[in-house]
Design an enzyme around this catalytic site. Structure first.
Site, PDB file in Angstrom:
ATOM      1  N   VAL A  15       3.975  -9.829  11.393  1.00  0.00           N
ATOM      2  CA  VAL A  15       2.550  -9.940  11.066  1.00  0.00           C
ATOM      3  C   VAL A  15       2.104 -11.400  11.093  1.00  0.00           C
ATOM      4  O   VAL A  15       1.018 -11.721  11.600  1.00  0.00           O
ATOM      5  CB  VAL A  15       2.245  -9.302   9.698  1.00  0.00           C
ATOM      6  CG1 VAL A  15       0.768  -9.471   9.336  1.00  0.00           C
ATOM      7  CG2 VAL A  15       2.612  -7.830   9.708  1.00  0.00           C
ATOM      8  N   LYS A  96       1.854  -4.324   0.181  1.00  0.00           N
ATOM      9  CA  LYS A  96       1.336  -3.179  -0.560  1.00  0.00           C
ATOM     10  C   LYS A  96       2.123  -2.874  -1.839  1.00  0.00           C
ATOM     11  O   LYS A  96       1.558  -2.484  -2.838  1.00  0.00           O
ATOM     12  CB  LYS A  96       1.241  -1.940   0.339  1.00  0.00           C
ATOM     13  CG  LYS A  96       2.533  -1.215   0.673  1.00  0.00           C
ATOM     14  CD  LYS A  96       3.387  -1.912   1.688  1.00  0.00           C
ATOM     15  CE  LYS A  96       2.705  -1.997   3.051  1.00  0.00           C
ATOM     16  NZ  LYS A  96       3.589  -2.568   4.094  1.00  0.00           N
ATOM     17  N   VAL A 123      -3.129  -1.821   3.532  1.00  0.00           N
ATOM     18  CA  VAL A 123      -3.358  -0.371   3.545  1.00  0.00           C
ATOM     19  C   VAL A 123      -3.857   0.059   4.921  1.00  0.00           C
ATOM     20  O   VAL A 123      -4.952  -0.304   5.341  1.00  0.00           O
ATOM     21  CB  VAL A 123      -4.380   0.041   2.458  1.00  0.00           C
ATOM     22  CG1 VAL A 123      -4.561   1.557   2.443  1.00  0.00           C
ATOM     23  CG2 VAL A 123      -3.932  -0.451   1.086  1.00  0.00           C
ATOM     24  N   GLY A 125      -2.995  -0.671   8.057  1.00  0.00           N
ATOM     25  CA  GLY A 125      -3.051  -1.565   9.204  1.00  0.00           C
ATOM     26  C   GLY A 125      -4.448  -2.009   9.572  1.00  0.00           C
ATOM     27  O   GLY A 125      -5.134  -2.688   8.807  1.00  0.00           O
ATOM     28  N   GLU A 181      12.422   0.138   9.467  1.00  0.00           N
ATOM     29  CA  GLU A 181      13.477  -0.800   9.111  1.00  0.00           C
ATOM     30  C   GLU A 181      14.858  -0.168   9.341  1.00  0.00           C
ATOM     31  O   GLU A 181      14.987   1.036   9.557  1.00  0.00           O
ATOM     32  CB  GLU A 181      13.337  -1.196   7.635  1.00  0.00           C
ATOM     33  CG  GLU A 181      12.032  -1.871   7.290  1.00  0.00           C
ATOM     34  CD  GLU A 181      11.876  -3.237   7.929  1.00  0.00           C
ATOM     35  OE1 GLU A 181      12.913  -3.886   8.214  1.00  0.00           O
ATOM     36  OE2 GLU A 181      10.723  -3.661   8.158  1.00  0.00           O
ATOM     37  N   ASP A 192       6.277   3.810   0.908  1.00  0.00           N
ATOM     38  CA  ASP A 192       5.238   2.957   1.492  1.00  0.00           C
ATOM     39  C   ASP A 192       3.852   3.599   1.371  1.00  0.00           C
ATOM     40  O   ASP A 192       2.918   2.970   0.864  1.00  0.00           O
ATOM     41  CB  ASP A 192       5.587   2.652   2.954  1.00  0.00           C
ATOM     42  CG  ASP A 192       4.489   1.907   3.682  1.00  0.00           C
ATOM     43  OD1 ASP A 192       4.482   0.668   3.624  1.00  0.00           O
ATOM     44  OD2 ASP A 192       3.646   2.565   4.321  1.00  0.00           O
ATOM     45  N   LYS A 196       0.366   2.416  -0.927  1.00  0.00           N
ATOM     46  CA  LYS A 196      -0.958   2.319  -0.305  1.00  0.00           C
ATOM     47  C   LYS A 196      -1.948   3.266  -0.983  1.00  0.00           C
ATOM     48  O   LYS A 196      -3.119   2.918  -1.179  1.00  0.00           O
ATOM     49  CB  LYS A 196      -0.852   2.645   1.183  1.00  0.00           C
ATOM     50  CG  LYS A 196      -0.047   1.617   1.969  1.00  0.00           C
ATOM     51  CD  LYS A 196       0.211   2.067   3.399  1.00  0.00           C
ATOM     52  CE  LYS A 196       1.008   1.027   4.167  1.00  0.00           C
ATOM     53  NZ  LYS A 196       1.367   1.477   5.537  1.00  0.00           N
ATOM     54  N   GLY A 294       2.363  -2.711  13.476  1.00  0.00           N
ATOM     55  CA  GLY A 294       2.366  -3.706  14.545  1.00  0.00           C
ATOM     56  C   GLY A 294       1.752  -5.021  14.102  1.00  0.00           C
ATOM     57  O   GLY A 294       0.866  -5.053  13.235  1.00  0.00           O
TER      58      GLY A 294
END
Length: 413
Positions: A15, A96, A123, A125, A181, A192, A196, A294
């Protein structure tokens, strides 16, 4: 006139590099002064003088007025964010877990020290759902918010249902592409999207919910039998976090695999894309769609927050400050598909009103009602490899709830 931002960037991974790519060559009235990294020996494409392994070099730099935090470690991210806010520096974060675990304290720090913390990139992307909840829906009565919040698990499910890949093969593809991962449990286990969901619920309803109070069940135990059952019913399976009103004052939250019908917006949300459905009293049902994973999509959301800080933007948390009397509850029954091995599983979860049952040596399932309270109490049981549970999309209300839940709320599945 926008003010000049002098940025201290923490993290230069996917990122961070995506953000730098977007910023490079644009006249945005901002400058990255320093970048904090963990590994000083790793070869970088930028001038070595731009990097540091000393956090204090950034946090104590009076020239830097904005911190952009893009690291994986939630504890370290909280330390960085807290120090920055206390010193009056604005912060943009995409962590997050850190935000979900500490949101109440972070809001208090913003108010006490006059700094701003923005986290659109944390949250979904590239989807601007937090800004929309803050601005467009700030005075709306929301019946529910749900969707696909995790690009990694959605990529895996897409490959399974669209290309007939086995779960393990699809997971390996997601890992090779950088969507998942090496240890994928945060994504496929529903952690995850739970973090969010906690953040989104704060903006949708003004509730700061401890993530430990939110049920998360993932897709890691998905079997060929579960996939075959979904296909026979013309469903896809999606991992869907949900927050919804079940009465005028009660909100339920959970993350569960869900059987999704072809007429559902989420049915055609594939690969690393995310989708968010918001059901409002006046605006009715609206749908947001965009890439959820991404470097560039998330970097674009981070840049949007950075740009907003040039004009002193901050979240107002209007619904939280309204003290609207909403409470978080697990007092709801939902209809589920439960695949199991041992009969005591059905008994322990207290599955009731069973409408469908199948049993053979290698495959058993029931369709029936279960309380969210029971699922929360038996989280460890639901993680066992011989068990898979999915929401059918139907709810069972108490008589009191039926009297006060509006028709639109009942219809929102």
């Amino acid at each position: 006139m926008s003010k000049k931002l002098k940025i201290g960037l923490f993290g230069f991974g996917v990122v961070g590099q995506g953000l730098h790519d977007i910023i490079r060559g644009q006249d945005l009235n901002l400058e990255i002064v320093k970048i904090a990294i963990k590994n000083a020996d790793k070869k970088r494409s930028l001038d070595a003088h731009l990097f540091t392994t000393d956090h204090d070099e950034i946090l104590d730099n009076e020239e830097i007025n904005t911190i952009v935090e893009l690291i994986d470690d939630a504890d370290a991210a909280f330390t960085i964010t807290k120090r920055a806010l206390i010193s009056g520096k604005n912060v943009v974060s995409a962590n997050k877990k850190m935000i979900a675990l500490h949101l109440a304290e972070l809001v208090a720090l913003q108010e006490q020290y006059g700094a701003s913390l923005l986290y659109e990139g944390a949250v979904c992307g590239s989807i601007p759902i937090i800004r929309n909840l803050e601005e467009y829906y700030d005075n709306e009565l929301l019946h529910g918010i749900s969707g696909i919040f995790n690009g990694s698990s959605n990529y895996i499910l897409s490959k399974i249902f669209n290309e007939n890949l086995e779960y393990g093969v699809a997971l390996k593809q997601a890992q090779d592409l950088g969507f998942a991962e090496t240890d994928p449990i945060m994504d496929v286990g529903g952690y995850d999207p739970k973090f969010k969901l906690a953040i989104a619920t704060a903006h949708a309803y003004g509730l700061f919910i401890n993530p430990d109070k939110i049920l998360n069940v993932g897709i890691q135990n998905l079997s060929d039998n579960d996939i075959r059952y979904a296909r026979e019913k013309n469903f896809k399976i999606k991992l869907v976090p949900t927050a919804r009103k079940i009465s005028t004052k009660q909100i339920v939250t959970y993350v569960l695999p869900k059987f999704v019908k072809s007429d559902d917006f989420l049915y055609n949300v594939e690969n690393e894309y995310n989708g968010v459905t918001v059901q409002a009293a006046f605006a009715d049902k609206q749908f947001f769609f965009g890439k959820g994973a991404g470097g560039h999509p998330t970097g674009a959301a981070v840049l949007s927050d950075i740009a907003a800080l040039r004009y002193d933007y901050r979240y107002e948390y209007k619904k939280y400050h309204q003290h609207n009397g909403l409470v978080h509850t697990d007092n709801v029954n939902i209809e589920v598909y439960l695949r199991y091995t041992h009969e005591y599983t059905v008994e322990k979860l207290q599955i009731e009103n069973i409408s469908e049952r199948f049993s053979r040596n290698d495959y058993k399932y029931v369709i029936g009602n279960v309380s969210l309270k029971s699922l929360l109490a038996n989280r460890d049981l639901l993680e066992q490899k011989d068990i898979f549970i999915a929401h059918t999309g139907r709810y069972t209300y108490t008589e009191q709830q039926i009297q006060i839940v509006t028709q639109e709320e009942v219809l929102f599945n």
